[in-house]
Motif scaffolding. Structure first.
Motif, short mmCIF file in Angstrom:
data_model
loop_
_atom_site.label_atom_id
_atom_site.label_comp_id
_atom_site.label_asym_id
_atom_site.label_seq_id
_atom_site.Cartn_x
_atom_site.Cartn_y
_atom_site.Cartn_z
N ARG A 12 0.80 -1.09 0.08
CA ARG A 12 0.02 -0.03 -0.02
C ARG A 12 0.89 1.43 -0.04
NH1 ARG A 12 -4.25 0.42 4.73
NH2 ARG A 12 -5.24 -1.29 3.16
N CYS A 42 -7.19 9.49 0.79
CA CYS A 42 -6.62 8.17 0.87
C CYS A 42 -7.12 7.60 1.94
CB CYS A 42 -4.98 8.35 0.86
SG CYS A 42 -4.14 6.91 1.22
N CYS A 43 -7.47 6.16 2.12
CA CYS A 43 -8.01 5.28 3.08
C CYS A 43 -7.06 5.16 4.40
CB CYS A 43 -8.38 4.08 2.59
SG CYS A 43 -7.28 3.11 1.96
N ASP A 44 -5.73 5.40 4.08
CA ASP A 44 -4.73 5.11 5.14
C ASP A 44 -4.04 6.19 5.52
OD1 ASP A 44 -2.81 4.18 6.75
OD2 ASP A 44 -2.35 2.43 5.63
N GLN A 45 -4.36 7.23 6.22
CA GLN A 45 -3.84 8.50 6.30
C GLN A 45 -2.68 7.95 7.47
OE1 GLN A 45 -4.13 11.02 4.57
NE2 GLN A 45 -5.96 10.85 3.72
#
Length: 86
Positions: A12, A42-45
Motif C-alpha cells: 500500500r 487516501c484510506c490510510d492516512q
C-alpha cells in the motif's frame, strides 16, 4: 524520520508513493498532511503521515494552512520505488 526501515514499506505504501510520483496526489498543508489521490482522500492516512514524516513525500510548494497542494516524491521516495536491478 520515524525510524521505520525503508525496506519495510508494504504494498500500500509503495502504491501511494507511485501515485505521488505519477503526479496524481495532493497533500494538505498541515502538521499532519493528509494525502489525496485522484482527488479522493487516501484510506490510510496513518501511512500517508509516515511517508511524509520519513521524508519520502513532500509538498511540491508551500501553501497556506489547510490548502491542498500537489504532492512530490523526494529523491528517497523515488529510490524506494525504483525497480531492483538484477
Amino acid at each position: 524520520m520515524s525510524g521505520r526501515p525503508l525496506t519495510g514499506l508494504n504494498h500500500r505504501a509503495l502504491a501511494m508513493l507511485r501515485a505521488v510520483a505519477d503526479g496524481r496526489a495532493e497533500l494538505s498543508c498541515s502538521r499532519e498532511p493528509d494525502l489525496f489521490i485522484d482527488g479522493v482522500p487516501c484510506c490510510d492516512q496513518f501511512t500517508a503521515h509516515g511517508l511524509a514524516h520519513d521524508g519520502l513525500i513532500e509538498h511540491a510548494y508551500t501553501g497556506t494552512l489547510g490548502q491542498r497542494v500537489p504532492a512530490a516524491a523526494t529523491p528517497a521516495g523515488l529510490a524506494a520505488i525504483e525497480p531492483i536491478a538484477a
